[in-house]
Design a protein around this motif. Sequence first.
Motif, PDB file in Angstrom:
ATOM      1  N   ASN A 315       0.800  -1.226   0.000  1.00  0.00           N
ATOM      2  CA  ASN A 315       0.000   0.000   0.000  1.00  0.00           C
ATOM      3  C   ASN A 315       0.834   1.279   0.000  1.00  0.00           C
ATOM      4  N   ASP A 317       0.660   3.801   1.872  1.00  0.00           N
ATOM      5  CA  ASP A 317       0.870   4.469   3.158  1.00  0.00           C
ATOM      6  C   ASP A 317       2.241   4.186   3.772  1.00  0.00           C
ATOM      7  N   GLN A 342      -5.059   1.628   0.870  1.00  0.00           N
ATOM      8  CA  GLN A 342      -4.703   2.574   1.932  1.00  0.00           C
ATOM      9  C   GLN A 342      -5.982   3.238   2.415  1.00  0.00           C
ATOM     10  N   ALA A 346      -6.370   5.469  -2.013  1.00  0.00           N
ATOM     11  CA  ALA A 346      -4.909   5.438  -2.005  1.00  0.00           C
ATOM     12  C   ALA A 346      -4.349   6.804  -2.374  1.00  0.00           C
TER      13      ALA A 346
END
Length: 591
Positions: A315, A317, A342, A346
């Motif tokens: 992801n 993040d 995320q 995202a």
Amino acid sequence: MLLTSLGLTLLLANSVAGQSIEGLGVSGGRGPRGGIGDDAHPVRRPQALITDAKIPIAPNTTRQLAPGPAPRLVLHNRTLSTCDNRRAVLIDSSTGGAQQEMLGFGHAWTGSTVSVLDSLDDDVFVQVMRDLFGQEGNNMNFMRHTIGSSDLDGNQYSYDDNGPSFNQGEPDLELANFDLGPHGRAMAKMIARMGDVKGDVFLFGSPWSYPGWMKHNNLFIAPNLNEGSYSNIMNNSFNTKYIPQAIQYFTKYVDAFRDHGVTVNGLTLMNEPLNAQGGYPCMFLDAADEAAILAQGLGEEMHNRGVKVMAYDHNTDQPMYPLRVAQGAPEYTDMAAWHCYQGSVANYSVIQDFHYAYPDKLQFMTECSNYLPEAGSDNWSVAQNFIPPVRYGASGATMWVMATDPDFGPHSPYGGCAGCLGSIIVNSSTTYTKTNDYFMVGQFSRFIRRGAVNYKVLEGVEGTTYDPNWFDLIAVKNPDMGWAVVFMNNLGSDQDVVLSFTAGGFEWEGTIPNATVVTWLLPSDQIVGQSGVLPQASGTAVSGTGTGEGRICSTTSSVASSSSAPPTSMLEPVPHTTHTIAADGRSSGVA
């Protein structure tokens, strides 16, 4: 050391915009199988292809890759009159606006995909492969596959379990028991048949777990195992003492697939390396350990085989993960891979950040899924996770799970996605359904050619992934020097658009209907100049100075929200939404 803010600023100022796909071990996609927009199949007239965001409740009730009113040349010798409420879209078509080259778009081969496609009669299987990979179908050419099993697989296995189950084997230090097994061989053989339809696919593999004996596995058997519980794997992480065996494992996998006629072009060392929940096909792999595996031999082995390595595969993040891998193994980290999970959306701006640090390394969005979509609702999953990554610098994208049964399976009994929609739902040995995701992926894979160049969008985007309403787009110049412009309109009303370029050339205008994804195919300036002024599109209202070549104004009313359906009069038949193959091999049923 990690980059300082000053160092990042200097890299930003000095980075080279363009990223090339040269040397990826695949053909350029510009030959007879390339599709519209390649050197051999130039766009000769403007076209618009529309897919409604609404998931149809019944067949033939929405537009799905349907032709729409074509964009038109803008003529400057007329008044704007009643048509001056337009959305200006400006593309930086200068050399400085050129961004990354495009590799392609596609889906993922999973155990569920292999299982359900293998259940089809052979003539139906041939048809679905053409729908997915043929030039008259979705023409996908960037594909992922699972190394061993994933959560979308009814059987859990690796290629060297060496024990009673995928998490209970004894160490096999020489990998003497390495074997693709029946499920791995079935996948390799089916992917090889993909090559019969399309020979220039970039294929990359991702493992959901290494063999259990390569992990820190403290196995706890629940006392009520026979009552529906299952083994819980604690400390589900890679044991670095098995780095030499991990290198052998990947090397043997690439060689085994090659022996089955499948060329592996790329590799991620772990799908979702930060996911280590117990009882699930996954494994924690620290960024430092991923870099160590590459630096201690895997990178060289893969490069010797023409395989490119993608860092991370998780992801947005945690953007430092691929940076740490690239810093630990810079010569063997070829690319970075990102997922969409995320939170609710995202943040794909991290793709741009990574590009500032490593401008020569390609990036991709490698997994996103459409979870339990409801008929009658709007589906933006593909567009929301294909357009922003490309605009920020990705060279392609793949959606998760290409095909399932009607119950979103088969999938792992230990967890996983019990509601991930595929492009194809196999209903029986003779029937399958193309979902809305199939047509949404097609808006990209059918019209953006390998080697196309993405250009900066300077004006026209409104809103972001965090907003309830949003207008977004990407503009790529295909190898034929024409343009493919993909719009997403979730603003709640039709948008009259005028498209222009900073480096001159022709201007185009047209209407992007509300709640749609629309691709404009624009011929090159050279072809337009040779053919003269193009004829007026049908179904449009014209204003101007009496020349008959005025601008387009929408003849449809704006709708109140993005969930409203288009007028019935604008609908076009959906070809082959469901195929029923008769005994004589001819398609019947819904046409």
